[in-house]
Scaffold this motif. Structure first.
Motif, PDB file in Angstrom:
ATOM      1  N   CYS A 145       0.827  -1.213   0.000  1.00 38.43           N
ATOM      2  CA  CYS A 145       0.000   0.000   0.000  1.00 38.43           C
ATOM      3  C   CYS A 145       0.859   1.260   0.000  1.00 38.43           C
ATOM      4  O   CYS A 145       0.513   2.259  -0.651  1.00 38.43           O
ATOM      5  CB  CYS A 145      -0.927   0.008   1.211  1.00 38.43           C
ATOM      6  SG  CYS A 145      -2.232  -1.227   1.176  1.00 38.43           S
ATOM      7  N   GLN A 228     -10.667   2.299   5.591  1.00 40.78           N
ATOM      8  CA  GLN A 228     -10.878   1.520   4.377  1.00 40.78           C
ATOM      9  C   GLN A 228     -11.040   2.352   3.100  1.00 40.78           C
ATOM     10  O   GLN A 228     -10.326   2.099   2.116  1.00 40.78           O
ATOM     11  CB  GLN A 228     -12.073   0.581   4.547  1.00 40.78           C
ATOM     12  CG  GLN A 228     -12.151  -0.478   3.456  1.00 40.78           C
ATOM     13  CD  GLN A 228     -13.557  -0.993   3.244  1.00 40.78           C
ATOM     14  OE1 GLN A 228     -14.487  -0.221   3.041  1.00 40.78           O
ATOM     15  NE2 GLN A 228     -13.713  -2.312   3.296  1.00 40.78           N
ATOM     16  N   TYR A 232      -8.355   1.961   0.039  1.00 41.83           N
ATOM     17  CA  TYR A 232      -8.802   1.413  -1.244  1.00 41.83           C
ATOM     18  C   TYR A 232      -8.562   2.400  -2.379  1.00 41.83           C
ATOM     19  O   TYR A 232      -8.174   2.016  -3.485  1.00 41.83           O
ATOM     20  CB  TYR A 232     -10.291   1.067  -1.182  1.00 41.83           C
ATOM     21  CG  TYR A 232     -10.618  -0.205  -0.438  1.00 41.83           C
ATOM     22  CD1 TYR A 232      -9.695  -0.802   0.428  1.00 41.83           C
ATOM     23  CD2 TYR A 232     -11.848  -0.822  -0.573  1.00 41.83           C
ATOM     24  CE1 TYR A 232      -9.995  -1.956   1.121  1.00 41.83           C
ATOM     25  CE2 TYR A 232     -12.164  -1.987   0.110  1.00 41.83           C
ATOM     26  CZ  TYR A 232     -11.232  -2.544   0.959  1.00 41.83           C
ATOM     27  OH  TYR A 232     -11.536  -3.694   1.631  1.00 41.83           O
ATOM     28  N   GLU A 233      -8.826   3.678  -2.102  1.00 43.62           N
ATOM     29  CA  GLU A 233      -8.670   4.704  -3.135  1.00 43.62           C
ATOM     30  C   GLU A 233      -7.211   4.876  -3.549  1.00 43.62           C
ATOM     31  O   GLU A 233      -6.902   5.032  -4.735  1.00 43.62           O
ATOM     32  CB  GLU A 233      -9.216   6.041  -2.622  1.00 43.62           C
ATOM     33  CG  GLU A 233      -9.077   7.183  -3.613  1.00 43.62           C
ATOM     34  CD  GLU A 233      -9.492   8.517  -3.021  1.00 43.62           C
ATOM     35  OE1 GLU A 233      -9.315   9.543  -3.710  1.00 43.62           O
ATOM     36  OE2 GLU A 233      -9.975   8.550  -1.862  1.00 43.62           O
ATOM     37  N   SER A 235      -4.525   2.712  -2.988  1.00 50.15           N
ATOM     38  CA  SER A 235      -3.724   1.526  -3.289  1.00 50.15           C
ATOM     39  C   SER A 235      -3.786   1.177  -4.762  1.00 50.15           C
ATOM     40  O   SER A 235      -4.742   1.526  -5.466  1.00 50.15           O
ATOM     41  CB  SER A 235      -4.229   0.326  -2.470  1.00 50.15           C
ATOM     42  OG  SER A 235      -4.106   0.566  -1.093  1.00 50.15           O
ATOM     43  N   THR A 237      -4.468  -1.206  -7.906  1.00 48.96           N
ATOM     44  CA  THR A 237      -5.657  -2.042  -8.088  1.00 48.96           C
ATOM     45  C   THR A 237      -5.485  -3.479  -7.594  1.00 48.96           C
ATOM     46  O   THR A 237      -6.364  -3.999  -6.899  1.00 48.96           O
ATOM     47  CB  THR A 237      -6.090  -2.037  -9.567  1.00 48.96           C
ATOM     48  OG1 THR A 237      -6.413  -0.696  -9.946  1.00 48.96           O
ATOM     49  CG2 THR A 237      -7.314  -2.914  -9.776  1.00 48.96           C
ATOM     50  N   THR A 240      -5.784  -3.388  -3.846  1.00 53.56           N
ATOM     51  CA  THR A 240      -7.160  -3.105  -3.454  1.00 53.56           C
ATOM     52  C   THR A 240      -8.028  -4.353  -3.583  1.00 53.56           C
ATOM     53  O   THR A 240      -8.867  -4.634  -2.725  1.00 53.56           O
ATOM     54  CB  THR A 240      -7.746  -1.978  -4.327  1.00 53.56           C
ATOM     55  OG1 THR A 240      -6.921  -0.827  -4.246  1.00 53.56           O
ATOM     56  CG2 THR A 240      -9.143  -1.608  -3.865  1.00 53.56           C
ATOM     57  N   SER A 244      -9.963  -6.109  -0.477  1.00 57.95           N
ATOM     58  CA  SER A 244     -11.418  -6.125  -0.493  1.00 57.95           C
ATOM     59  C   SER A 244     -12.011  -7.514  -0.649  1.00 57.95           C
ATOM     60  O   SER A 244     -13.019  -7.845  -0.026  1.00 57.95           O
ATOM     61  CB  SER A 244     -11.920  -5.223  -1.634  1.00 57.95           C
ATOM     62  OG  SER A 244     -13.318  -5.121  -1.618  1.00 57.95           O
ATOM     63  N   LYS A 296     -13.726   4.347  -6.801  1.00 59.25           N
ATOM     64  CA  LYS A 296     -13.119   3.424  -5.839  1.00 59.25           C
ATOM     65  C   LYS A 296     -13.767   3.551  -4.463  1.00 59.25           C
ATOM     66  O   LYS A 296     -13.994   2.550  -3.774  1.00 59.25           O
ATOM     67  CB  LYS A 296     -11.609   3.665  -5.740  1.00 59.25           C
ATOM     68  CG  LYS A 296     -10.796   2.955  -6.821  1.00 59.25           C
ATOM     69  CD  LYS A 296      -9.315   2.937  -6.456  1.00 59.25           C
ATOM     70  CE  LYS A 296      -8.548   1.939  -7.312  1.00 59.25           C
ATOM     71  NZ  LYS A 296      -7.142   1.797  -6.898  1.00 59.25           N
ATOM     72  N   ALA A 300     -15.803   0.822  -2.242  1.00 57.39           N
ATOM     73  CA  ALA A 300     -15.337   0.600  -0.866  1.00 57.39           C
ATOM     74  C   ALA A 300     -16.495   0.671   0.121  1.00 57.39           C
ATOM     75  O   ALA A 300     -16.646  -0.206   0.990  1.00 57.39           O
ATOM     76  CB  ALA A 300     -14.271   1.628  -0.506  1.00 57.39           C
ATOM     77  N   SER A 303     -18.843  -2.249  -0.137  1.00 58.06           N
ATOM     78  CA  SER A 303     -18.267  -3.434   0.483  1.00 58.06           C
ATOM     79  C   SER A 303     -18.488  -3.433   1.993  1.00 58.06           C
ATOM     80  O   SER A 303     -18.768  -4.475   2.599  1.00 58.06           O
ATOM     81  CB  SER A 303     -16.768  -3.516   0.171  1.00 58.06           C
ATOM     82  OG  SER A 303     -16.201  -4.674   0.728  1.00 58.06           O
ATOM     83  N   TRP A 345     -13.905  -4.628  -9.053  1.00 58.56           N
ATOM     84  CA  TRP A 345     -12.625  -3.918  -9.082  1.00 58.56           C
ATOM     85  C   TRP A 345     -11.956  -4.022 -10.453  1.00 58.56           C
ATOM     86  O   TRP A 345     -11.295  -3.079 -10.895  1.00 58.56           O
ATOM     87  CB  TRP A 345     -11.689  -4.446  -7.999  1.00 58.56           C
ATOM     88  CG  TRP A 345     -12.028  -3.982  -6.623  1.00 58.56           C
ATOM     89  CD1 TRP A 345     -12.333  -4.744  -5.539  1.00 58.56           C
ATOM     90  CD2 TRP A 345     -12.116  -2.615  -6.175  1.00 58.56           C
ATOM     91  NE1 TRP A 345     -12.599  -3.952  -4.453  1.00 58.56           N
ATOM     92  CE2 TRP A 345     -12.472  -2.646  -4.815  1.00 58.56           C
ATOM     93  CE3 TRP A 345     -11.935  -1.389  -6.799  1.00 58.56           C
ATOM     94  CZ2 TRP A 345     -12.651  -1.483  -4.061  1.00 58.56           C
ATOM     95  CZ3 TRP A 345     -12.096  -0.228  -6.049  1.00 58.56           C
ATOM     96  CH2 TRP A 345     -12.451  -0.284  -4.703  1.00 58.56           C
TER      97      TRP A 345
END
Length: 369
Positions: A145, A228, A232-233, A235, A237, A240, A244, A296, A300, A303, A345
């Motif tokens: 990350c 989170q 996620y935004e 990292s 892909t 992520t 996730s 993203k 997230a 999820s 994703w």
């Protein structure tokens, strides 16, 4: 011989990681893909080798001084999670363009190390071993990350690290306390479960909260979710996707395996509060997803809502056994969610690559292309 499959399942990703670290260029991509395929193959072979009682066990003395053993257990839920892990890592590597990854040897090496840690979490049948693999899965992901992703990835990664570190510390204290209370000081699941359920209700309630906080941070559910969307935004892909589709399942898996059976009286005490938090997560995260412009962050938050639903189902009937339909349903939904979120994703990756942005407002006319 059959139990040796479990050792292979753990060692092969570690071997692949070591090979990847010493290979230069994009050849490491082939290593990552090959060893992820082997994970899928060995998971299926192990499932086929399950005996009549449904448990494939491996037991080896490890650190006798503290009563820690290298005990592994493979069962139906382990199979689903190991299979999901292999599929997610394989497809995230196959569909993401390696040309855009700086230092692919390091990247795929860290990916395979995190895969080994995840497999260990899903196979561990010893509380101390479970904790070791819990940390082993998180450490390489932290480096992934912080090294790959958006411009604010270091800040997001540090936030992720702080949350998970505090949760892991609480869990470690709880594991040590339960271990010290038993007549037989052993970390094996059977003895650990007996020690936990033998504790007075008041102690169970406190320990249950410590364990649950660690697992809730990892899932995550409200109000422990704030790491989170940022992570996620920012990292890359593939990272992520792993976070996730697989890593959030660590918390749910741990509740099923290491929380509900170990402190059943405390589960009864806390179930209503946890279900309320889970429902808040569903509603809050769904509303937040509806107002997101960053694609993203939208996925997230959606999820988080799904995880809240699964957590609520787990505490709908907290005593594990044949009657715990919630746990059976969650086991299936954990796998389903992993596949669905993986597909989402990959679609986000294609859209971001085509348009060069994560902003939904700039993706108008996507149907034409």
């Amino acid at each position: 011989m059959d139990s040796g499959i479990l050792i292979l399942l753990l060692l092969l990703p570690i071997l692949g990681a070591l090979i990847s670290f010493f290979i230069k260029g994009n050849t490491s991509w082939f290593v990552g893909v090959a060893f992820s395929m082997l994970t899928i193959l060995l998971s299926v072979i192990a499932y086929q080798a399950l005996p009549a009682d449904g448990f494939l066990l491996y037991k080896q003395e490890w650190i006798p001084l503290i009563g820690a053993n290298f005990n592994l257990s493979f069962h139906a839920l382990s199979f689903l999670m190991c299979l999901l892990t292999g599929l997610v890592f394989l497809l995230s590597m196959v569909f993401v363009d390696v040309k855009n990854i700086e230092n692919p040897s390091r990247f795929y090496g860290l990916m395979l190390l995190s895969q080994a840690g995840l497999l260990g979490v899903f196979l561990a049948n010893d509380a101390f071993l479970f904790y070791i693999f819990w940390e082993l899965a998180l450490i390489p992901v932290y480096f992934l990350c912080s090294m790959y992703g958006g411009t604010n990835r270091v800040k997001a990664s540090f936030k992720f690290f702080i949350y998970t570190f505090i949760g892991s510390l609480l869990m470690l204290v709880g594991i040590i306390y339960i271990h010290q209370q038993g007549v037989t000081q052993n970390f094996s699941w059977e003895i650990f479960t007996a020690n936990g359920n033998a504790l007075p209700v008041g102690e169970q309630i406190i320990l249950f909260a410590m364990f649950f906080l660690a697992f809730a941070i990892k899932m995550p559910i409200f109000p422990l979710h704030t790491w989170q969307p940022d992570t996620y935004e920012q990292s890359a892909t593939p990272v992520t996707i792993v976070l996730s589709a697989v890593m959030v399942k660590m918390g749910l898996f741990a509740i099923i395996t290491w929380l509900l059976p170990v402190m059943q009286l405390a589960a009864e005490y806390w179930k209503e509060s946890i279900m309320i938090l889970s429902v808040i997560s569903i509603v809050y995260a769904s509303c937040m997803a509806l107002v997101q412009y960053n694609v993203k962050r939208l996925v997230a938050y959606s999820s988080i809502a799904h995880i809240g639903l699964m957590c609520a189902a787990l505490f709908s009937y907290p005593v594990l056994g044949e009657e715990h339909l919630g746990a059976s349903a969650v086991a299936l939904q954990m796998f389903n969610h992993g596949i669905n979120i993986l597909g989402l994703w990959l679609l986000v990756y294609v859209a971001e690559k085509r348009f060069g942005t994560q902003d939904l407002r700039e993706m108008g006319g996507i149907a034409k292309v």
